[in-house]
Scaffold this active site. Structure first.
Site, short mmCIF file in Angstrom:
data_model
loop_
_atom_site.label_atom_id
_atom_site.label_comp_id
_atom_site.label_asym_id
_atom_site.label_seq_id
_atom_site.Cartn_x
_atom_site.Cartn_y
_atom_site.Cartn_z
N LYS A 11 -0.10 -0.21 -7.86
CA LYS A 11 -0.32 0.45 -6.56
C LYS A 11 0.51 -0.25 -5.50
CE LYS A 11 -3.09 0.19 -3.13
NZ LYS A 11 -2.10 0.53 -2.08
N GLU A 48 -2.18 -14.02 -5.22
CA GLU A 48 -1.23 -14.74 -4.37
C GLU A 48 -1.52 -14.28 -2.95
OE1 GLU A 48 1.54 -15.21 -2.03
OE2 GLU A 48 3.00 -14.28 -3.37
N CYS A 53 4.41 -14.80 3.10
CA CYS A 53 3.20 -15.62 2.92
C CYS A 53 3.51 -17.11 2.91
CB CYS A 53 2.44 -15.20 1.68
SG CYS A 53 3.53 -14.81 0.33
N GLU A 75 -3.33 -17.15 9.80
CA GLU A 75 -2.05 -16.58 9.43
C GLU A 75 -1.70 -15.41 10.37
OE1 GLU A 75 -1.66 -14.59 5.61
OE2 GLU A 75 0.26 -15.61 5.33
P1 ADP Z 1 -2.26 -6.26 4.74
O1 ADP Z 1 -3.50 -6.34 5.60
O2 ADP Z 1 -1.23 -7.23 5.10
O3 ADP Z 1 -1.76 -4.86 4.57
P2 ADP Z 1 -3.78 -6.18 2.33
O4 ADP Z 1 -4.34 -7.30 1.54
O5 ADP Z 1 -4.74 -5.31 3.08
O6 ADP Z 1 -2.71 -6.77 3.30
O7 ADP Z 1 -2.92 -5.22 1.41
C1 ADP Z 1 -2.23 -5.60 0.25
C2 ADP Z 1 -2.45 -4.54 -0.82
O8 ADP Z 1 -3.84 -4.48 -1.11
C3 ADP Z 1 -2.06 -3.13 -0.41
O9 ADP Z 1 -1.51 -2.46 -1.53
C4 ADP Z 1 -3.38 -2.51 -0.01
O10 ADP Z 1 -3.42 -1.10 -0.13
C5 ADP Z 1 -4.31 -3.15 -1.01
N1 ADP Z 1 -5.72 -3.20 -0.58
C6 ADP Z 1 -6.23 -3.30 0.67
N2 ADP Z 1 -7.58 -3.34 0.64
C7 ADP Z 1 -7.95 -3.27 -0.66
C8 ADP Z 1 -9.20 -3.26 -1.35
N3 ADP Z 1 -10.36 -3.34 -0.69
N4 ADP Z 1 -9.19 -3.18 -2.70
C9 ADP Z 1 -8.03 -3.12 -3.38
N5 ADP Z 1 -6.82 -3.11 -2.79
C10 ADP Z 1 -6.77 -3.18 -1.45
#
Ligand code: ADP
Length: 515
Positions: free
Chosen positions: A208, A284, A318, A417
């Site tokens: 994804k 990570e 990061c 961060e």
């Molecule tokens: P940012 O806030 O910098 O976008 P995230 O950790 O939210 O970082 O996003 C990184 C990835 O995790 C993206 O592909 C996002 O769609 C996915 N993501 C965000 N929330 C969830 C969740 N609750 N469960 C699984 N994947 C998630």
């Protein structure tokens, strides 16, 4: 291939701060942008079950680049079924590891062949300067696939002389169906870090991409089909995280492992969700790296390193060197050189070859960063440069390269961060003081030390609690060198042979040799 940091921050001294304008240039990805963007499931491009789509924007212009299929839980279910079938009964497990390697090498060749087009896609979708996409993201992606293609033929078990009554050996087996959730800061490179070891080890994947930057994964998905991956080995579900495709992956009962790169708070949710079937997890997450400059360092090199450390990829890294510790007696000289050099950085659209620093990926990120700038001011940090969105940019999610001096390590600007081009400068007096402060953070992804004293360099390299330490350099990467976090920066090591561990199981086999 060693990529240190990039042309975009190697400033040409003759250039003053100015707003770059996109140059007319052939848009190699035009045809790709105009095609429908579907999900890749079982070797076929399909619409989402819901039929929903979402927009992906160019963060430099705020214009819609195209619409993309919005995958949800049912699509993840379909992809997992396809991956499971491909894993259990498809040709992928049965083919020789040499053939597996050849397919991976073909993908690397195809990415290389379409390098310019992919670089444009990455820059348009993410905003990063085209020279970074061209000279960092694309070549590192290619090299990562080549490196891991090499591993496919080198996976081995062992025989163990435990007991002469038994012949005992170990088999190194793929874990099975792997869910991979990646962020938007290095969309294609994160794909390669995830796919490389997973595929080399014989797994089947459901990826994804981040909702902000789905495009390069879709183009690489097309190239993967061309390279000859059997149906179902690679599946791509574009869509959102929470309450959507990401969450469906992390909760799925038939996914054996989830690999995640992103925010720490999302990482915690992934771990919680993994308890559904106790799937394996590697994470990570974020960082707040100390970048420490001692008075005996090569100051000019350290200035460049500080810039690379915090402004590469608009600070959306990061392992960014977001806490710059300067020994007090070089503080003023260093700051003069640093701000002078920052003043020469050209901010503009990523598609302009002259751009050193592009827009942030989204409005949400821009606002988050500007909010942190406000917090830092409120905490009493002193603004040395930047501190706002550039007024001359009428469109796009830009934030000026920003530096705060007089920061105290306990301030929020030094502990949280920001994930943007915001540097916190912290002066220090003694080795003990900086040694203590460097580790005073919940994160532990990386750190750097600038000194000509070999002993001091080694002492700090072992003292700093982080997964990567750079000495007299910053942001140097190679697919062969492991990368990952201590503390709340996550667990598991990507890249190198260590990543193979994440994607394989060890099975012990006992054969009774007694008469
Ligand atoms: P940012 O806030 O910098 O976008 P995230 O950790 O939210 O970082 O996003 C990184 C990835 O995790 C993206 O592909 C996002 O769609 C996915 N993501 C965000 N929330 C969830 C969740 N609750 N469960 C699984 N994947 C998630």
């Amino acid at each position: 291939l060693i990529v240190s940091c990039p042309e975009s921050v190697q400033l040409s001294v003759s250039e003053g701060l100015s707003v770059a304008v996109v140059q007319e240039k052939e848009l190699l990805c035009k045809e790709f942008l105009s095609r429908p963007k579907q999900l890749l499931i079982d070797g076929k491009w399909v619409n989402s079950v819901s039929g929903k789509t979402f927009e992906t924007l160019n963060p430099a212009t705020e214009e819609v680049l195209c619409r993309v299929a919005e995958g949800g839980k049912e699509d993840v279910d379909k992809a997992v079924k396809a991956a499971r079938r491909a894993f259990e009964t498809g040709p992928w497990r049965k083919m020789s590891t040499a053939e597996r390697a050849r397919i991976m090498l073909r993908l690397a060749d195809l990415i290389e062949k379409h390098a310019d087009e992919l670089a444009q896609i990455e820059t348009l979708d993410n905003g990063k300067p085209i020279n970074e996409s061209r000279y960092v993201d694309v070549p590192q992606t290619v090299e990562t696939f080549r490196y891991y293609a090499g591993w496919a033929t080198k996976l081995e078990g062992e025989t163990i002389n435990a007991n002469t009554n038994f012949f005992t050996d170990t088999l190194r087996e793929p874990v099975g169906v792997v869910g991979q959730i990646i962020p938007w800061n290095f969309p294609m490179l994160m794909l390669a870090w995830k796919w490389g070891p997973a595929l080399a080890a014989g797994n089947c994947v459901v990826l994804k991409p981040a909702e902000q930057t789905p495009l390069s994964a879709l183009r690489i998905g097309e190239l993967a089909l061309e390279a000859g991956f059997p149906d179902g080995v690679i599946n791509i579900i574009t869509g959102f995280g929470a309450d959507s495709a990401g969450e469906a992956i992390s909760h799925h009962m038939d996914i054996d492992k989830v690999a995640f790169t992103g925010e720490d708070k999302t990482g915690k949710l992934i771990v919680q969700a993994s308890t559904s079937n106790l799937k394996r997890v590697s994470l990570e997450l974020g960082g707040k790296a100390p970048n420490i400059v001692f008075a005996d360092a090569d100051i000019d090199a350290a200035v460049k390193g500080a810039i690379t450390g915090i402004f590469f990829n608009q600070g959306q890294v990061c392992c960014a060197g977001s806490r710059l510790f300067l020994e007090k007696n070089i503080h003023d000289e260093f700051m003069t050189k640093l701000t002078e050099r920052i003043g020469k950085m050209r901010q503009g659209e990523g598609m302009d070859e002259k751009t050193h620093i592009g827009p942030q990926v989204s409005k949400e990120q821009q606002e988050r960063i500007l909010n942190y700038i406000g917090i830092a001011k409120g905490e009493g940090a002193k603004l040395a440069c930047g501190g706002e969105a550039p007024a001359e940019m009428k469109k796009g999610y830009f934030v000026k390269p920003t530096v705060f001096t007089g920061v105290n390590n306990d301030m929020r600007i030094a502990q949280e961060e920001v994930f943007g081009p915001v540097l916190a400068v912290i002066p220090f007096g003694t080795m003990d003081e900086v040694a203590e402060q460097a580790n005073k953070t919940t994160f532990g992804l990386s750190g750097a030390v600038w000194t000509r004293d070999v002993k001091k360099a080694h002492k700090f390299a072992s003292h700093i609690k982080a997964g990567t330490i750079w000495v007299n350099c910053y942001n140097v990467f190679d697919p062969a060198v492991p990368f990952g976090g201590y503390k709340m920066s996550g667990y598991g090591r990507e890249l190198g042979k260590h990543s193979i561990e994440l994607y394989t199981n060890i099975k012990s086999v006992w054969v009774n040799m007694m008469d």
